[in-house]
Scaffold this motif. Structure first.
Motif, short mmCIF file in Angstrom:
data_model
loop_
_atom_site.label_atom_id
_atom_site.label_comp_id
_atom_site.label_asym_id
_atom_site.label_seq_id
_atom_site.Cartn_x
_atom_site.Cartn_y
_atom_site.Cartn_z
N VAL A 1 33.92 71.13 22.88
CA VAL A 1 33.38 72.37 23.44
C VAL A 1 33.52 73.49 22.41
O VAL A 1 34.51 73.56 21.67
N GLN A 2 32.49 74.36 22.35
CA GLN A 2 32.51 75.50 21.43
C GLN A 2 32.56 76.81 22.22
O GLN A 2 32.07 76.90 23.34
N GLY B 1 30.28 57.15 23.98
CA GLY B 1 29.87 58.42 24.55
C GLY B 1 28.47 58.84 24.12
O GLY B 1 27.64 58.02 23.76
N PHE B 2 28.22 60.16 24.12
CA PHE B 2 26.90 60.67 23.77
C PHE B 2 27.02 62.13 23.33
O PHE B 2 28.01 62.81 23.62
N GLU B 3 25.98 62.60 22.62
CA GLU B 3 25.90 63.99 22.20
C GLU B 3 24.87 64.72 23.05
O GLU B 3 23.78 64.22 23.30
N PHE B 4 25.22 65.93 23.49
CA PHE B 4 24.30 66.71 24.30
C PHE B 4 23.11 67.20 23.48
O PHE B 4 22.02 67.40 24.01
N THR B 5 23.30 67.41 22.20
CA THR B 5 22.28 68.07 21.38
C THR B 5 21.03 67.23 21.20
O THR B 5 19.93 67.77 21.14
N ASP B 6 21.17 65.91 21.11
CA ASP B 6 19.99 65.10 20.82
C ASP B 6 19.81 63.95 21.81
O ASP B 6 18.98 63.09 21.60
N SER B 7 20.60 63.92 22.86
CA SER B 7 20.52 62.81 23.81
C SER B 7 19.39 63.04 24.80
O SER B 7 19.04 64.16 25.14
N TYR C 1 25.33 56.12 29.15
CA TYR C 1 26.79 56.06 29.05
C TYR C 1 27.38 55.70 30.42
O TYR C 1 26.95 56.21 31.46
N ARG C 2 28.41 54.78 30.42
CA ARG C 2 29.06 54.36 31.67
C ARG C 2 30.57 54.44 31.51
O ARG C 2 31.11 54.12 30.44
N SER D 1 29.25 69.84 23.18
CA SER D 1 28.41 69.15 22.20
C SER D 1 28.50 67.63 22.30
O SER D 1 27.54 66.94 21.98
N LYS D 2 29.66 67.09 22.78
CA LYS D 2 29.80 65.63 22.77
C LYS D 2 30.83 65.18 23.80
O LYS D 2 31.81 65.87 24.07
N VAL D 3 30.58 63.99 24.38
CA VAL D 3 31.53 63.33 25.27
C VAL D 3 31.86 61.97 24.67
O VAL D 3 30.96 61.21 24.29
N THR D 4 33.15 61.67 24.56
CA THR D 4 33.57 60.35 24.09
C THR D 4 34.73 59.85 24.94
O THR D 4 35.48 60.64 25.51
#
Length: 626
Positions: free
Chosen positions: A442-443, A418-424, A430-431, A408-411
């Motif tokens: 992760v779920q 970072g960023f969210e997979f759901t709405d990105s 992101y660098r 769901s998210k990388v930080t």
């Protein structure tokens, strides 16, 4: 005799002259007039429609305009009895109709300065059907007795009258159905060639009747249902629920004193029926009163003489929804997110086996499902597990239960957002530096040791994305639950610069995310290559060696971030940015010691690159303060 004639002539002249120049305009039309229908023709096949689809055609209705201000076209589907109303100020209007279907139409005329209206003749026609050579006869028009006629007790016979027609001019015969149920199913007489029939009537009984019209080709049509009674019949003319553009009509069982209605798949908690009664009758609760149709409801009808009759509402439910879906594992509860439109139930679950799940399910009232479908469910696969919910009236809906492994998210470990997979978007912006540490949320991980992360470049090449540790968290209330694994990962030191996506796998379950982020591994990178120890005390000097070091680093303890930068008096950076020194003065030692005592402390150098608004972090090294 001449004198009176002269006076008469003079009076006529004066009267004629008085009308010159100031004659008043005629008064506005205060009453509507009946229009003459023109097309579609009476008792005809309308073949001029414009095809809209295999089943639909558009037909233009026309009538002769008169001195009216507006009109309302009334169109009745004689097969379904559905009535459409179309207001207009013109003398023609187009409507999309079913093909091969009988219709009745007429026009109501109106004027703006009056509440009166005028109704035209009623004409029947057939909308043409593809390849139809012989049409069913029009449904018979019931003439007598009128709807809801009530006869005195001494009347023992009633003559039924109707009118039949057929566009093919076939000889017609009629079957008569009479009974106490609506619609009546008891055939009283068959193959009549006349348009009337006399039947007996019983005192205190309500009877329903209809006519089936037949032609020589075996085509049939059914009339509407009418009701008549001897003194003592029900006072309810109709009991209807309109919901989601659909009309649900109840039947009244006068013998059992029940109002019987079959409803569809929608919420029954706030329904307001429209109830029409005989003149002089009243009902409690009144028409339009919101009621919970899941409750046991009664309606009391009072006639004009004050006599009360209580009717029980009998609802046949068409609901086939899942109200709640829960999985219990040990002391934890996992609550499914139900999408009633798609029929998908999504779960976030913990670190255990998903292949033998028996959930706790709450369904719509009177709905059911096969026990075998919801026992020992295997929801560990990407396509999930399915089961079917059946309503009381037999309608069904399929649901799919899913618990896919997903991120769901990388930080960043240190403040890079970072960023969210759901709405990105696909390009996240992101660098990160190669070698830097990342958190990935992760779920639905069953076994963390079996999880594999991979980085995929734009050519489809895959690179291992190692996991160094994981942490699991679960929360639930009465209505929702959240489960999450936080994976600590490291961008490989030797990963080439470029744009990368992420794939997460566990066993046969795999999810690929196309969202791309940039890995920097060139002359701009900040990297720690050496630290002079892991345990330090007062008086020691922390020495960090590496590439492109900055006079700024960050330490993280107990979730808090602490920065050392050029404002720290003792912090030194050599001229070629390859070495940082931090003497452990009493002040520095006390600061570090106060941050979780002897616990291991992660440290990373921070810096920026052109075109990116956030700080990037080097790889992490660890040290202790004793």
């Amino acid at each position: 005799m001449k004198y009176p004639l002269f006076l008469i002539f003079l009076a006529c002249v004066i009267n004629a002259c008085s009308k010159g120049g100031n004659e008043a305009e005629p008064p506005a039309n205060s009453s509507p007039t009946e229009v003459n229908l023109e097309y579609p023709l009476k008792d005809s096949e309308c073949t001029t429609g414009v095809d809209q689809s295999l089943e639909k055609t558009s037909i233009e209705f026309r009538w002769k305009a008169d001195n009216n201000d507006s009109y309302e076209l009334i169109l009745e589907n004689l097969t379904t009895n559905q009535i459409l109303r179309q207001p207009t100020t013109n003398s023609k209007v187009s409507m999309v109709l079913d093909k091969n279907t009988p219709y009745l139409w007429y026009v109501i005329s109106k004027v703006s300065n009056s509440d009166k209206s005028k109704e035209s003749e009623h004409w029947k026609f057939y909308s043409a059907g593809d390849g139809v050579s012989n049409y069913a006869p029009f449904p018979a028009s019931l003439i007598s007795p009128e709807e809801d006629s009530q006869f005195e007790k001494d009347i023992q016979e009633v003559t039924l009258e109707w009118e039949g027609s057929d566009i093919d001019d076939d000889n017609l015969t009629y079957d008569i159905y009479i009974g106490t149920e609506n619609p009546p199913s008891e055939l009283i007489v068959a193959d009549l060639t006349t348009n009337n029939y006399t039947t007996k009537i019983e005192v205190g009984k309500t009877l329903f009747w209809r006519i089936t019209t037949k032609d020589k080709s075996g085509n049939t049509s059914n009339s509407k249902v009418r009701m008549f009674s001897s003194d003592g019949g029900t006072g309810i003319l109709s009991f209807e629920i309109r919901q989601n553009d659909s009309l649900y009509t109840a039947t009244i069982d006068e013998n059992l004193k029940t109002i019987n209605i079959r409803l569809g798949n929608f919420d029954y908690e706030k329904l307001a029926p429209t109830i029409n009664l005989k003149e002089g009758y009243s009902i409690n609760p009144e028409s339009g009163t919101e009621m919970n149709f899941h409750d046991s409801l009664f309606y009391v009808v009072t006639d004009s003489r004050g006599n009360e009759t209580t009717y029980t509402l009998q609802v046949e439910s068409g609901q086939h929804e899942v109200k709640s879906f829960k999985v219990h594992q040990g002391e934890e509860t996992y609550i499914g997110q139900i999408d009633s439109k798609t029929g998908e139930i999504y779960l976030e679950m913990g670190n255990f086996d998903y292949t033998d799940i028996t959930p706790e399910i709450k369904l719509s009232t009177k709905a059911s499902t096969e026990v075998t479908q919801v026992t020992s469910m295997d929801i560990g696969q990407n396509n999930g597990a399915t089961f079917t919910v059946t309503s009381e009236i037999g309608t069904t809906k399929e649901f799919v239960v899913k618990a896919p492994v997903r991120a769901s998210k990388v930080t960043s470990y240190f403040l890079n957002p970072g960023f969210e997979f759901t709405d990105s978007a696909i390009e996240t912006g992101y660098r990160v530096f190669a070698g830097s540490t990342q958190y990935i949320s992760v779920q639905n991980i069953q076994d963390p040791s079996q999880v594999v992360l991979e980085l995929v470049n734009t050519n489809g090449e895959k690179f291992n994305f190692p996991i160094t540790e994981h942490f699991y968290h679960h929360y639930h209330s009465f209505e929702t639950s959240q489960s999450q694994n936080s994976l600590t990962t490291v961008i490989p030191d030797d990963l080439p610069s470029g744009s990368y996506s992420i794939t997460i796998s566990e066993g046969t379950r795999t999810t690929f995310y196309p969202h791309r982020f940039e890995v920097v591994n060139d002359h701009r990178i900040i990297r720690i290559t050496e630290i002079n120890g892991t345990d330090f005390t007062r008086g020691d000097t922390l020495i960090i060696r590496g590439v492109n070091l900055r006079k700024e680093f960050m330490v993280k303890t107990n979730g808090e971030h602490h920065t050392f930068n050029e404002y720290v008096y003792d912090l030194e950076l050599n001229q070629d940015s390859t070495e940082i020194r931090l003497p452990f003065s009493t002040n520095t030692y006390n600061r570090l010691k106060s941050w979780t005592g002897n616990n291991e402390k992660p440290l990373a150098i921070q810096g920026t690159i052109d075109g990116y608004p956030n700080v990037l972090n080097s790889n992490i090294v660890y040290f202790n303060v004793n």
